[in-house]
Design a protein around this motif. Structure first.
Motif, PDB file in Angstrom:
ATOM      1  N   ILE A 185       0.840  -1.200   0.000  1.00  0.00           N
ATOM      2  CA  ILE A 185       0.000   0.000   0.000  1.00  0.00           C
ATOM      3  C   ILE A 185       0.877   1.251   0.000  1.00  0.00           C
ATOM      4  O   ILE A 185       0.675   2.171  -0.792  1.00  0.00           O
ATOM      5  CB  ILE A 185      -0.930   0.009   1.241  1.00  0.00           C
ATOM      6  CG1 ILE A 185      -1.911  -1.156   1.209  1.00  0.00           C
ATOM      7  CG2 ILE A 185      -1.637   1.349   1.395  1.00  0.00           C
ATOM      8  CD1 ILE A 185      -3.029  -1.036   0.220  1.00  0.00           C
ATOM      9  N   ILE A 186       1.853   1.274   0.877  1.00  0.00           N
ATOM     10  CA  ILE A 186       2.747   2.438   0.989  1.00  0.00           C
ATOM     11  C   ILE A 186       3.513   2.636  -0.313  1.00  0.00           C
ATOM     12  O   ILE A 186       3.607   3.753  -0.831  1.00  0.00           O
ATOM     13  CB  ILE A 186       3.710   2.271   2.182  1.00  0.00           C
ATOM     14  CG1 ILE A 186       2.919   2.281   3.495  1.00  0.00           C
ATOM     15  CG2 ILE A 186       4.779   3.353   2.191  1.00  0.00           C
ATOM     16  CD1 ILE A 186       3.698   1.801   4.703  1.00  0.00           C
ATOM     17  N   LYS A 187       4.032   1.556  -0.866  1.00  0.00           N
ATOM     18  CA  LYS A 187       4.808   1.630  -2.114  1.00  0.00           C
ATOM     19  C   LYS A 187       3.937   2.125  -3.274  1.00  0.00           C
ATOM     20  O   LYS A 187       4.357   2.976  -4.055  1.00  0.00           O
ATOM     21  CB  LYS A 187       5.386   0.252  -2.428  1.00  0.00           C
ATOM     22  CG  LYS A 187       6.316   0.227  -3.592  1.00  0.00           C
ATOM     23  CD  LYS A 187       6.913  -1.149  -3.771  1.00  0.00           C
ATOM     24  CE  LYS A 187       7.805  -1.215  -4.975  1.00  0.00           C
ATOM     25  NZ  LYS A 187       8.337  -2.558  -5.191  1.00  0.00           N
ATOM     26  N   ALA A 188       2.715   1.608  -3.355  1.00  0.00           N
ATOM     27  CA  ALA A 188       1.812   2.016  -4.431  1.00  0.00           C
ATOM     28  C   ALA A 188       1.472   3.498  -4.315  1.00  0.00           C
ATOM     29  O   ALA A 188       1.435   4.220  -5.327  1.00  0.00           O
ATOM     30  CB  ALA A 188       0.545   1.172  -4.388  1.00  0.00           C
ATOM     31  N   CYS A 189       1.237   3.943  -3.110  1.00  0.00           N
ATOM     32  CA  CYS A 189       0.917   5.355  -2.897  1.00  0.00           C
ATOM     33  C   CYS A 189       2.099   6.236  -3.287  1.00  0.00           C
ATOM     34  O   CYS A 189       1.935   7.224  -4.010  1.00  0.00           O
ATOM     35  CB  CYS A 189       0.531   5.583  -1.442  1.00  0.00           C
ATOM     36  SG  CYS A 189       0.119   7.294  -1.054  1.00  0.00           S
ATOM     37  N   LYS A 190       3.283   5.887  -2.821  1.00  0.00           N
ATOM     38  CA  LYS A 190       4.475   6.701  -3.102  1.00  0.00           C
ATOM     39  C   LYS A 190       4.790   6.761  -4.594  1.00  0.00           C
ATOM     40  O   LYS A 190       5.217   7.779  -5.106  1.00  0.00           O
ATOM     41  CB  LYS A 190       5.692   6.150  -2.351  1.00  0.00           C
ATOM     42  CG  LYS A 190       5.581   6.274  -0.851  1.00  0.00           C
ATOM     43  CD  LYS A 190       5.566   7.707  -0.418  1.00  0.00           C
ATOM     44  CE  LYS A 190       5.483   7.824   1.082  1.00  0.00           C
ATOM     45  NZ  LYS A 190       5.176   9.162   1.526  1.00  0.00           N
ATOM     46  N   SER A 191       4.576   5.647  -5.297  1.00  0.00           N
ATOM     47  CA  SER A 191       4.928   5.604  -6.716  1.00  0.00           C
ATOM     48  C   SER A 191       3.833   6.175  -7.618  1.00  0.00           C
ATOM     49  O   SER A 191       4.043   6.323  -8.819  1.00  0.00           O
ATOM     50  CB  SER A 191       5.256   4.167  -7.132  1.00  0.00           C
ATOM     51  OG  SER A 191       4.117   3.351  -7.012  1.00  0.00           O
ATOM     52  N   SER A 192       2.682   6.516  -7.050  1.00  0.00           N
ATOM     53  CA  SER A 192       1.556   6.991  -7.856  1.00  0.00           C
ATOM     54  C   SER A 192       1.731   8.418  -8.367  1.00  0.00           C
ATOM     55  O   SER A 192       1.128   8.797  -9.361  1.00  0.00           O
ATOM     56  CB  SER A 192       0.262   6.919  -7.045  1.00  0.00           C
ATOM     57  OG  SER A 192       0.248   7.918  -6.040  1.00  0.00           O
ATOM     58  N   GLY A 193       2.524   9.201  -7.673  1.00  0.00           N
ATOM     59  CA  GLY A 193       2.673  10.605  -8.049  1.00  0.00           C
ATOM     60  C   GLY A 193       1.573  11.477  -7.464  1.00  0.00           C
ATOM     61  O   GLY A 193       1.597  12.695  -7.621  1.00  0.00           O
ATOM     62  N   LEU A 194       0.608  10.861  -6.789  1.00  0.00           N
ATOM     63  CA  LEU A 194      -0.473  11.603  -6.146  1.00  0.00           C
ATOM     64  C   LEU A 194      -0.086  11.952  -4.716  1.00  0.00           C
ATOM     65  O   LEU A 194       0.820  11.350  -4.153  1.00  0.00           O
ATOM     66  CB  LEU A 194      -1.749  10.753  -6.113  1.00  0.00           C
ATOM     67  CG  LEU A 194      -2.341  10.327  -7.448  1.00  0.00           C
ATOM     68  CD1 LEU A 194      -3.470   9.333  -7.227  1.00  0.00           C
ATOM     69  CD2 LEU A 194      -2.838  11.541  -8.219  1.00  0.00           C
ATOM     70  N   SER A 195      -0.823  12.870  -4.141  1.00  0.00           N
ATOM     71  CA  SER A 195      -0.632  13.137  -2.713  1.00  0.00           C
ATOM     72  C   SER A 195      -1.154  11.926  -1.952  1.00  0.00           C
ATOM     73  O   SER A 195      -1.955  11.143  -2.469  1.00  0.00           O
ATOM     74  CB  SER A 195      -1.397  14.392  -2.293  1.00  0.00           C
ATOM     75  OG  SER A 195      -2.795  14.156  -2.356  1.00  0.00           O
ATOM     76  N   ASN A 196      -0.698  11.770  -0.723  1.00  0.00           N
ATOM     77  CA  ASN A 196      -1.183  10.655   0.093  1.00  0.00           C
ATOM     78  C   ASN A 196      -2.701  10.706   0.220  1.00  0.00           C
ATOM     79  O   ASN A 196      -3.387   9.688   0.098  1.00  0.00           O
ATOM     80  CB  ASN A 196      -0.554  10.693   1.491  1.00  0.00           C
ATOM     81  CG  ASN A 196       0.933  10.437   1.461  1.00  0.00           C
ATOM     82  OD1 ASN A 196       1.468   9.873   0.519  1.00  0.00           O
ATOM     83  ND2 ASN A 196       1.617  10.864   2.501  1.00  0.00           N
ATOM     84  N   LYS A 197      -3.224  11.890   0.442  1.00  0.00           N
ATOM     85  CA  LYS A 197      -4.665  12.061   0.613  1.00  0.00           C
ATOM     86  C   LYS A 197      -5.430  11.656  -0.643  1.00  0.00           C
ATOM     87  O   LYS A 197      -6.398  10.895  -0.571  1.00  0.00           O
ATOM     88  CB  LYS A 197      -4.987  13.506   0.978  1.00  0.00           C
ATOM     89  CG  LYS A 197      -6.444  13.759   1.225  1.00  0.00           C
ATOM     90  CD  LYS A 197      -6.712  15.199   1.608  1.00  0.00           C
ATOM     91  CE  LYS A 197      -8.205  15.406   1.823  1.00  0.00           C
ATOM     92  NZ  LYS A 197      -8.524  16.786   2.153  1.00  0.00           N
ATOM     93  N   ALA A 198      -4.980  12.131  -1.796  1.00  0.00           N
ATOM     94  CA  ALA A 198      -5.671  11.816  -3.054  1.00  0.00           C
ATOM     95  C   ALA A 198      -5.610  10.322  -3.348  1.00  0.00           C
ATOM     96  O   ALA A 198      -6.605   9.712  -3.746  1.00  0.00           O
ATOM     97  CB  ALA A 198      -5.055  12.613  -4.205  1.00  0.00           C
TER      98      ALA A 198
END
Length: 68
Positions: free
Chosen positions: A7-20
């Motif tokens: 989950i953390i890796k996917a969020c970080k690599s998405s280019g989105l803010s954590n919230k988005a």
């Protein structure tokens, strides 16, 4: 732990803010930050253990011992 790391890796690599990213993936933002803090603590603990191992004195063993 692997699920949370994913989950953390996917969020970080998405280019989105954590919230988005959390909103798009139906993840509670506070839960995400909780997982992130647990993961960081786990990494720090692991690094500290490695550092302690490196600082321990090591016995020098002659290579000839292995050739016998």
């Amino acid at each position: 732990m692997r699920y949370k790391f994913g989950i953390i890796k996917a969020c970080k690599s998405s280019g989105l803010s954590n919230k988005a990213w959390c909103e798009q993936n139906n993840i509670n933002l506070k839960r995400y930050y909780y997982w992130q803090s647990k993961f960081k603590k786990s990494i720090c603990k692991h690094q500290e253990m490695q550092r302690n191992l490196c600082e321990e004195s090591h016995e020098i063993v002659p290579l000839s011992s292995f050739n016998d």
